[in-house]
Design a protein around this motif. Structure first.
Motif, PDB file in Angstrom:
ATOM      1  N   VAL A 159      -9.951   1.106   0.929  1.00 25.94           N
ATOM      2  CA  VAL A 159      -9.989   0.498   2.261  1.00 25.94           C
ATOM      3  C   VAL A 159      -9.043   1.227   3.203  1.00 25.94           C
ATOM      4  N   ASP A 160      -7.858   1.537   2.708  1.00 20.57           N
ATOM      5  CA  ASP A 160      -6.867   2.230   3.540  1.00 20.57           C
ATOM      6  C   ASP A 160      -7.358   3.614   3.941  1.00 20.57           C
ATOM      7  N   ALA A 161      -7.980   4.326   2.997  1.00 18.49           N
ATOM      8  CA  ALA A 161      -8.426   5.692   3.274  1.00 18.49           C
ATOM      9  C   ALA A 161      -9.696   5.724   4.116  1.00 18.49           C
ATOM     10  N   ALA A 162     -10.625   4.813   3.852  1.00 21.16           N
ATOM     11  CA  ALA A 162     -11.926   4.870   4.513  1.00 21.16           C
ATOM     12  C   ALA A 162     -11.965   4.166   5.859  1.00 21.16           C
ATOM     13  N   LEU A 163     -11.317   3.016   5.926  1.00 19.91           N
ATOM     14  CA  LEU A 163     -11.423   2.218   7.142  1.00 19.91           C
ATOM     15  C   LEU A 163     -10.192   2.291   8.015  1.00 19.91           C
ATOM     16  N   GLY A 164      -9.107   2.829   7.461  1.00 22.90           N
ATOM     17  CA  GLY A 164      -7.898   2.980   8.256  1.00 22.90           C
ATOM     18  C   GLY A 164      -7.315   1.670   8.679  1.00 22.90           C
ATOM     19  N   ARG A 165      -7.472   0.627   7.831  1.00 22.39           N
ATOM     20  CA  ARG A 165      -6.919  -0.691   8.170  1.00 22.39           C
ATOM     21  C   ARG A 165      -5.664  -0.904   7.335  1.00 22.39           C
ATOM     22  N   PRO A 166      -4.516  -0.520   7.825  1.00 22.65           N
ATOM     23  CA  PRO A 166      -3.291  -0.679   7.046  1.00 22.65           C
ATOM     24  C   PRO A 166      -3.038  -2.137   6.724  1.00 22.65           C
TER      25      PRO A 166
ATOM     26  N   ALA B 149      -6.664  -4.705  -7.638  1.00 27.28           N
ATOM     27  CA  ALA B 149      -5.218  -4.592  -7.408  1.00 27.28           C
ATOM     28  C   ALA B 149      -4.816  -3.235  -6.841  1.00 27.28           C
ATOM     29  N   ILE B 150      -5.566  -2.184  -7.135  1.00 28.80           N
ATOM     30  CA  ILE B 150      -5.128  -0.834  -6.754  1.00 28.80           C
ATOM     31  C   ILE B 150      -6.227  -0.059  -6.031  1.00 28.80           C
ATOM     32  N   LEU B 151      -7.363   0.159  -6.684  1.00 28.97           N
ATOM     33  CA  LEU B 151      -8.358   1.093  -6.172  1.00 28.97           C
ATOM     34  C   LEU B 151      -8.998   0.626  -4.868  1.00 28.97           C
TER      35      LEU B 151
ATOM     36  N   ILE C 257       0.843  -1.199   0.000  1.00 30.14           N
ATOM     37  CA  ILE C 257       0.000   0.000   0.000  1.00 30.14           C
ATOM     38  C   ILE C 257       0.880   1.252   0.000  1.00 30.14           C
ATOM     39  N   GLY C 258       2.043   1.138   0.617  1.00 29.97           N
ATOM     40  CA  GLY C 258       2.981   2.261   0.605  1.00 29.97           C
ATOM     41  C   GLY C 258       3.495   2.547  -0.801  1.00 29.97           C
ATOM     42  N   ASP C 259       3.772   1.495  -1.565  1.00 32.81           N
ATOM     43  CA  ASP C 259       4.215   1.668  -2.949  1.00 32.81           C
ATOM     44  C   ASP C 259       3.135   2.346  -3.784  1.00 32.81           C
ATOM     45  N   LEU C 260       1.876   1.943  -3.587  1.00 31.26           N
ATOM     46  CA  LEU C 260       0.774   2.539  -4.345  1.00 31.26           C
ATOM     47  C   LEU C 260       0.655   4.028  -4.051  1.00 31.26           C
ATOM     48  N   LYS C 261       0.762   4.396  -2.777  1.00 31.56           N
ATOM     49  CA  LYS C 261       0.648   5.811  -2.415  1.00 31.56           C
ATOM     50  C   LYS C 261       1.817   6.623  -2.958  1.00 31.56           C
TER      51      LYS C 261
END
Length: 624
Positions: free
Chosen positions: A615-622, A608-610, A342-346
């Motif tokens: 999930v990361d932005a809305a639910l804060g589940r890293p 794969a991406i969206l 997820i860090g790579d995507l951001k």
């Protein structure tokens, strides 16, 4: 036999033969039908029928005596030997079925699809955006195959240099290209006048080469396209005779009857005396060079038609495996690797991440996302709150998300079409009120009266012109609006009070102060949300393999129950219900494009991406 069936694989080895056969068959049927009608009128039905019967018998004897079938079989066998590799034949049940052996390989290619297509990412993306019912409209350049009449081509060619420079004055790039091309051919004319024939010979050799590529295995026709004859020519009369022979081969063996008509017309004119004088050419040399250019153009049209035909053959395969292929190419382009964190995507997709975060900045989006307990529901939120609210209707400066880089021009087109449709419908509301017309007069598009439809189109066109000032803009649109009212009422002029009222309404709409405009502006956003989240309300019926289509579509194209048909019906109803009847056609087309753009992006990059960014932005589940 196996040779009668389209084959899957790298390309269709019989494409040129099949294309020539189908076009010739259709043309021959039309020609025979016209002959029958003419004979019936000239000699009567019974005698005409006897003449046709005798002609058919003679033709069959000529086919047998001339060994035509044997020659064709030899050509087909040779084409198959050179153009195919071992593979199982595709089903002949329906033209758009995907070959069973097609798959996405580890190397990022798709079995059965030429590399030349896969290297063109825009083309692959365009195929993904195309509904299967429209595959027959696909082309390499996204446009239709152009053609021209002999008169049109030659008369433009014979124009003076000044006329050529103004031909594309609204398109500077095309203007420069036209002038450079004309200068090139003018140089060949000058060389010919000075006794130098090598440049024009190269033109003719290029034409020969192009035609031989179209029929690589027709050695019998190659004998009519001899490079040695061109190279040994010593005067322009000999070259012109070779050009005539080349044109005959093109019209008789390569072009469909419809395409060949202009080539045959050139042959007829060129075979007469003083052919160059008919179009005002200053010399025979200029006429020969223009004729070379014309036949080169006709050969290029043949090439494009064959290429487009082959494209439609592999489109179903690309449509099935293209999303996975597009994701792989996207990851390679942005250095994401096979399993990015997820860090790579951001980090590597900052614009996409910013867009996702912006989508969830509104309270409505947060509430909707909190209730989304599946990826499908999250995608629905992203389509409406993300694509529509935060991309199509955003007033903030936002970098285009990386996943929509290929669609940037399409998104701008959608925005512009929505703007024009809203303004036009707001103006239509005021036009209807001033004319005191019934609302039903705008219910069906195109409008029932040709005059009213002409005024509708004029209003649309007036909003697309670039004006030098707001005053000029308002005046031009008001004039069209007044003519629209007069067409509705049948009057010769408006009363001063009515005209002033209409001009004030037009000015308010164009400045953005009109309450009707503001109402429609809010409605169009909801309209686009509904369209982008659209799902068919019923299962899509299996298209009939035979018989006529029961829904819209070209004759012979089975589009019954296609996704696009169902979408367009629902979208037109939604447009009418929302108050966009008058310009629903353009708005629905834009909505269809928006639906396809966002749908393809979800299919290609969703899991794969969206979804991971959502999930990361809305639910804060890293993610780990």
């Amino acid at each position: 036999s196996d040779s009668d069936k389209p084959r899957s694989g790298h390309h269709d080895p019989l494409a040129s033969i099949r294309l020539r056969h189908e076009a010739s068959k259709d043309g021959s049927r039309s020609h025979i039908k016209r002959l029958r009608v003419s004979l019936n009128k000239l000699v009567g039905t019974l005698e005409g029928r006897e003449l046709v019967k005798n002609a058919k018998e003679r033709a069959l004897r000529q086919i047998v005596e001339g060994g035509i079938i044997a020659n064709l079989k030899e050509e087909v066998d040779e084409q198959l030997r050179q153009g195919t590799r071992p593979s199982s034949p595709s089903s002949s049940r329906h033209e758009v079925e995907v070959p069973e052996e097609a798959s996405l390989t580890n190397a990022g290619t798709i079995d059965g699809v030429p590399s030349a297509i896969l290297e063109n990412e825009e083309l692959v993306h365009r195929i993904l955006l195309t509904d299967p019912s429209d595959f027959h409209q696909l082309s390499w350049n996204g446009g239709t195959v152009g053609d021209t009449s002999v008169d049109g081509f030659m008369m433009r060619w014979a124009e003076s240099s000044n006329s050529v420079r103004t031909t594309n004055e609204n398109n500077p790039e095309q203007q420069i290209a036209d002038n450079m091309r004309r200068a090139f051919f003018d140089g060949i004319v000058d060389d010919m006048k000075n006794g130098k024939l090598e440049p024009v010979k190269r033109l003719l050799l290029d034409l020969y080469k192009m035609m031989r590529k179209l029929i690589p295995n027709r050695i019998d026709l190659h004998s009519h396209l001899s490079d040695e004859e061109v190279e040994s020519a010593r005067d322009i009369d000999t070259l012109f005779d070779l050009l005539l022979a080349c044109a005959n081969a093109l019209a008789s063996n390569l072009e469909s009857p419809a395409r060949a008509s202009s080539t045959l017309e050139w042959i007829r004119i060129a075979s007469g005396a003083d052919a160059e004088a008919q179009y005002g050419f200053a010399s025979k040399e200029a006429h020969i060079v223009a004729s070379c250019a014309f036949l080169l153009f006709k050969a290029e049209v043949c090439q494009v038609e064959i290429a487009n035909y082959q494209l439609t053959r592999v489109a179903p395969t690309i449509h099935s495996f293209g999303n996975e292929y597009e994701l792989r190419r996207f990851k390679d382009r942005y250095g994401l690797g096979d399993s990015p964190s997820i860090g790579d995507l951001k980090e590597k997709l900052p614009a996409t991440n910013a867009w996702v975060l912006g989508t969830l900045s509104s309270v409505d989006a947060q509430v909707e996302m909190s209730r989304a307990n599946s990826s499908a529901k999250r995608y629905a939120c992203l389509k409406s709150r993300g694509f529509v609210d935060s991309l199509l209707f955003t007033s903030n400066q936002l970098a285009m998300p990386e996943i929509y880089a290929t669609d940037a021009s399409r998104i701008m087109h959608i925005r512009n079409e929505m703007r024009v449709a809203v303004v036009c419908n707001a103006l239509g509301y005021h036009i209807k009120n001033v004319a005191r017309a019934d609302a039903a007069v705008f219910a069906t598009i195109p409008l029932s009266s040709p005059l009213l439809e002409e005024r509708r189109q004029a209003l649309d066109a007036a909003l697309r012109v670039n004006y030098s000032s707001q005053k000029e803009f308002s005046s031009a649109v008001a004039s069209v609006a007044i003519s629209f009212v007069l067409a509705l009422t049948g009057e010769r002029s408006l009363t001063p009070t009515a005209e002033k009222s209409l001009r004030n309404c037009v000015g308010a709409v164009l400045r953005g102060f009109d309450p009707v405009l503001k109402l429609l502006d809010n409605r169009v956003k909801q309209f686009m949300r509904n369209l982008c989240k659209w799902q068919p309300s019923t299962s899509v019926p299996i298209p009939m393999q035979t018989g006529r289509s029961v829904l819209r579509g070209e004759e012979g194209q089975s589009t019954a129950g296609s996704t696009k048909d169902l979408f367009m019906v629902d979208a037109m109803k939604e447009a009418s219900k929302s108050g966009f009847s008058l310009f629903s056609d353009k708005l629905v087309e834009a909505g269809d494009l928006a639906f396809r753009v966002v749908d393809v992006s979800i299919n290609s990059y969703g899991d794969a991406i969206l979804d991971r960014l959502l999930v990361d932005a809305a639910l804060g589940r890293p993610e780990q």
